[in-house]
Design an enzyme around this catalytic site. Structure first.
Site, PDB file in Angstrom:
ATOM      1  N   ILE A   1     -19.577 -20.055 -18.789  1.00  0.00           N
ATOM      2  CA  ILE A   1     -20.310 -21.188 -18.236  1.00  0.00           C
ATOM      3  C   ILE A   1     -19.616 -21.768 -17.014  1.00  0.00           C
ATOM      4  O   ILE A   1     -20.249 -22.449 -16.198  1.00  0.00           O
ATOM      5  CB  ILE A   1     -20.495 -22.295 -19.309  1.00  0.00           C
ATOM      6  CG1 ILE A   1     -21.467 -23.376 -18.843  1.00  0.00           C
ATOM      7  CG2 ILE A   1     -19.155 -22.900 -19.688  1.00  0.00           C
ATOM      8  CD1 ILE A   1     -22.875 -22.902 -18.587  1.00  0.00           C
TER       9      ILE A   1
ATOM     10  N   TYR B   1     -13.411 -18.282  -7.674  1.00  0.00           N
ATOM     11  CA  TYR B   1     -12.283 -18.625  -8.547  1.00  0.00           C
ATOM     12  C   TYR B   1     -11.032 -18.878  -7.723  1.00  0.00           C
ATOM     13  O   TYR B   1     -10.960 -18.531  -6.533  1.00  0.00           O
ATOM     14  CB  TYR B   1     -12.012 -17.489  -9.542  1.00  0.00           C
ATOM     15  CG  TYR B   1     -11.796 -16.132  -8.896  1.00  0.00           C
ATOM     16  CD1 TYR B   1     -10.570 -15.770  -8.345  1.00  0.00           C
ATOM     17  CD2 TYR B   1     -12.842 -15.203  -8.827  1.00  0.00           C
ATOM     18  CE1 TYR B   1     -10.382 -14.535  -7.751  1.00  0.00           C
ATOM     19  CE2 TYR B   1     -12.664 -13.960  -8.232  1.00  0.00           C
ATOM     20  CZ  TYR B   1     -11.431 -13.627  -7.698  1.00  0.00           C
ATOM     21  OH  TYR B   1     -11.242 -12.407  -7.101  1.00  0.00           O
TER      22      TYR B   1
ATOM     23  N   GLU C   1      -8.948  -7.208   4.133  1.00  0.00           N
ATOM     24  CA  GLU C   1      -8.124  -8.251   3.509  1.00  0.00           C
ATOM     25  C   GLU C   1      -7.513  -9.173   4.558  1.00  0.00           C
ATOM     26  O   GLU C   1      -7.404 -10.391   4.338  1.00  0.00           O
ATOM     27  CB  GLU C   1      -7.045  -7.599   2.643  1.00  0.00           C
ATOM     28  CG  GLU C   1      -7.607  -6.991   1.371  1.00  0.00           C
ATOM     29  CD  GLU C   1      -6.713  -5.933   0.741  1.00  0.00           C
ATOM     30  OE1 GLU C   1      -5.521  -5.873   1.108  1.00  0.00           O
ATOM     31  OE2 GLU C   1      -7.211  -5.164  -0.100  1.00  0.00           O
TER      32      GLU C   1
ATOM     33  N   ARG D   1      -3.158 -15.575 -13.070  1.00  0.00           N
ATOM     34  CA  ARG D   1      -4.470 -15.457 -13.696  1.00  0.00           C
ATOM     35  C   ARG D   1      -5.520 -16.078 -12.770  1.00  0.00           C
ATOM     36  O   ARG D   1      -5.252 -17.067 -12.075  1.00  0.00           O
ATOM     37  CB  ARG D   1      -4.520 -16.162 -15.052  1.00  0.00           C
ATOM     38  CG  ARG D   1      -3.624 -15.587 -16.116  1.00  0.00           C
ATOM     39  CD  ARG D   1      -4.057 -14.205 -16.562  1.00  0.00           C
ATOM     40  NE  ARG D   1      -3.240 -13.727 -17.679  1.00  0.00           N
ATOM     41  CZ  ARG D   1      -2.086 -13.091 -17.549  1.00  0.00           C
ATOM     42  NH1 ARG D   1      -1.599 -12.876 -16.330  1.00  0.00           N
ATOM     43  NH2 ARG D   1      -1.420 -12.683 -18.615  1.00  0.00           N
TER      44      ARG D   1
ATOM     45  N   TYR E   1       0.802  -1.225   0.000  1.00  0.00           N
ATOM     46  CA  TYR E   1       0.000   0.000   0.000  1.00  0.00           C
ATOM     47  C   TYR E   1       0.838   1.282   0.000  1.00  0.00           C
ATOM     48  O   TYR E   1       0.501   2.245  -0.710  1.00  0.00           O
ATOM     49  CB  TYR E   1      -0.985  -0.010   1.165  1.00  0.00           C
ATOM     50  CG  TYR E   1      -2.218  -0.823   0.858  1.00  0.00           C
ATOM     51  CD1 TYR E   1      -3.346  -0.233   0.276  1.00  0.00           C
ATOM     52  CD2 TYR E   1      -2.267  -2.189   1.101  1.00  0.00           C
ATOM     53  CE1 TYR E   1      -4.472  -0.980  -0.032  1.00  0.00           C
ATOM     54  CE2 TYR E   1      -3.391  -2.952   0.791  1.00  0.00           C
ATOM     55  CZ  TYR E   1      -4.488  -2.343   0.231  1.00  0.00           C
ATOM     56  OH  TYR E   1      -5.595  -3.088  -0.085  1.00  0.00           O
TER      57      TYR E   1
ATOM     58  N   GLY F   1     -20.128 -18.399 -23.801  1.00  0.00           N
ATOM     59  CA  GLY F   1     -18.780 -18.928 -23.943  1.00  0.00           C
ATOM     60  C   GLY F   1     -18.240 -19.516 -22.660  1.00  0.00           C
ATOM     61  O   GLY F   1     -18.909 -20.274 -21.952  1.00  0.00           O
ATOM     62  N   ILE F   2     -17.007 -19.119 -22.320  1.00  0.00           N
ATOM     63  CA  ILE F   2     -16.329 -19.663 -21.144  1.00  0.00           C
ATOM     64  C   ILE F   2     -16.972 -19.191 -19.850  1.00  0.00           C
ATOM     65  O   ILE F   2     -16.679 -19.715 -18.768  1.00  0.00           O
ATOM     66  CB  ILE F   2     -14.827 -19.279 -21.181  1.00  0.00           C
ATOM     67  CG1 ILE F   2     -14.026 -20.101 -20.163  1.00  0.00           C
ATOM     68  CG2 ILE F   2     -14.648 -17.794 -20.977  1.00  0.00           C
ATOM     69  CD1 ILE F   2     -14.052 -21.589 -20.409  1.00  0.00           C
TER      70      ILE F   2
ATOM     71  N   PHE G   1     -17.954  -8.587 -13.288  1.00  0.00           N
ATOM     72  CA  PHE G   1     -17.586  -7.714 -14.402  1.00  0.00           C
ATOM     73  C   PHE G   1     -16.338  -6.946 -14.039  1.00  0.00           C
ATOM     74  O   PHE G   1     -16.317  -6.220 -13.044  1.00  0.00           O
ATOM     75  CB  PHE G   1     -18.727  -6.749 -14.710  1.00  0.00           C
ATOM     76  CG  PHE G   1     -18.465  -5.853 -15.890  1.00  0.00           C
ATOM     77  CD1 PHE G   1     -18.640  -6.321 -17.178  1.00  0.00           C
ATOM     78  CD2 PHE G   1     -18.052  -4.544 -15.708  1.00  0.00           C
ATOM     79  CE1 PHE G   1     -18.406  -5.505 -18.271  1.00  0.00           C
ATOM     80  CE2 PHE G   1     -17.817  -3.712 -16.796  1.00  0.00           C
ATOM     81  CZ  PHE G   1     -17.997  -4.193 -18.082  1.00  0.00           C
TER      82      PHE G   1
END
Length: 412
Positions: free
Chosen positions: A281, A190, A137, A205, A95, A278-279, A399
């Protein structure tokens, strides 16, 4: 807390931030990477080269300035950023680096407009926000580390299986190399994969988990992007996963994160509408599987848009689930013209996922909507739901980019 003078000055900079914000953030990233190259691996090069990261930060800074006296309205944005930061292992020591380069960039870009009072106010505002982010965090890091099977940082996972799902999508089944347990996660979240770069560094990624929680493995399903060209980083990691990594190899993985997930405590009777292109899904499939188990009496409608049948993943999985669960209906939408010998009847059609299609498949507009896919798809779906007057509490999506970009309809 911020004093009233600092709040007043920061809010007064909103017009100039709205006009010159992207210029400022482009300068900021260029400056930071030059002065502090050690932080470069924390950022996605493709987002940098495409300008997405700069636009997102410019929008975030302007929104923070405009709402600095009413931060409750930014709660969702703070949670989104928190999860992104944790997924990329942003720590308190990063930071001050960001703050120093941001304040210096304000001086260098705004020139005479960056008075001592403006810099002082923004220093206080940045410090105030940094404390909020660091505290939140810390909680997420601790939650990830203390849950059963959890950890902090990166952990080695072995590729147990590698399965081709379509001509461009491959699934990787990952198990801990240490033989330990896999932590539970929320359907839709994710993980972060870290791999080496040709220059000897690392890059990261995020990949959605494409199977339901509760298994003894993680599954990610990765679309191979267009082969990267010299100087263009797009597709580097996806191509490396497809071409170089085989069963038995290991990947460095950070714990599951993300604020796009199914709320299994929400037992409303209204339909659940899951849409993907597409991906996109991948998180939708995890959400679907979890919903069918946790909410067996709820009507679920799945709409999956693809270019064509060759690139589509998980069609047979969705059809099998539809046969097994009478409350589930599935529709496939293809934008490419139908090929000779291919039939698109019953639950398949040609065109784009649009309002007319959605309304023809759902019993009522009054539903809960989850959707994920490329930007044009996301913009159009969001716009249609906005026009329908669907409450924000019933609209869920992931998004990356300036929130303002969602407000304008776009052609798919």
């Amino acid at each position: 807390m911020l004093d009233q003078k600092a709040i007043r000055i920061v809010k007064s900079t909103v017009p100039i931030l709205q006009e010159h914000g992207e210029t400022l953030t482009k300068h900021f990233y260029k400056r930071m990477f030059a002065h502090n190259p050690e932080v470069a691996p924390l950022f996605n090069n493709s987002n940098q080269s495409g300008g997405t990261q700069q636009r997102a930060l410019a929008g975030a800074i302007a929104a923070y300035a405009a709402n600095i006296d009413n931060l409750e309205v930014l709660g969702g944005a703070i949670e989104l950023i928190t999860n992104k930061h944790v997924s990329l292992q942003i720590k308190p020591e990063h930071y001050p680096i960001v703050g120093e380069n941001l304040l210096a960039s304000i001086k260098e870009v705004l020139g005479d407009g960056a008075t001592d009072d403006v810099i002082d106010a923004w220093a206080k505002a940045y410090g105030f926000l940094a404390d909020i982010m660091i505290g939140r965090e810390k909680q997420v890091y601790e939650d990830n580390a203390t849950k059963e099977g959890g950890w902090e940082g990166f952990r080695s996972f072995k590729i147990e299986r590698k399965v081709e799902e379509s001509s461009v999508i491959t699934s990787f089944y990952l198990k801990p190399e240490d033989g330990g347990k896999v932590p539970s996660y929320l359907a839709g979240q994710y993980i972060t994969v870290r791999t080496s770069t040709p220059e000897g560094g690392t890059t990261m990624r995020n990949y959605s988990l494409s199977d339901k929680p509760g298994n003894d493995y993680f599954r990610i399903s990765v679309k191979k992007e267009t082969d990267p060209q010299p100087g263009i980083p797009d597709g580097y990691v996806s191509n490396k996963l497809h071409k170089e990594y085989e069963v038995g190899d290991t990947l460095e993985v950070a714990p599951p994160c993300g604020d796009f997930y199914l709320n299994t405590h929400d037992q409303h009777k209204r339909p659940l509408v899951l849409m993907a292109a597409g991906i996109g899904i991948t998180p939708i499939l995890s959400i679907l599987q979890t919903a069918l188990e946790a909410m067996p009496e709820r009507d679920v409608i799945v709409i999956h848009g693809s270019l064509n049948e060759d690139v589509q993943a998980f069609k047979s999985t969705l059809e099998a689930l539809s046969e097994k669960h009478p409350k589930l209906s599935v529709h496939f939408r293809y934008s490419d013209p139908v090929k000779e010998g291919v039939s698109r009847e019953g639950n398949a059609s040609t065109g784009f996922v649009d309002a007319e299609l959605i309304e023809s498949l759902i019993p009522s507009r009054h539903a809960d909507y989850y959707f994920c896919g490329p930007k044009p798809f996301m913009v159009n779906i969001y716009h249609e739901l906005l026009m329908w007057g669907i409450p924000a509490s019933q609209v869920h999506f992931e998004f990356f980019g300036p929130r303002e970009a969602l407000e304008k309809p776009a052609a798919v």
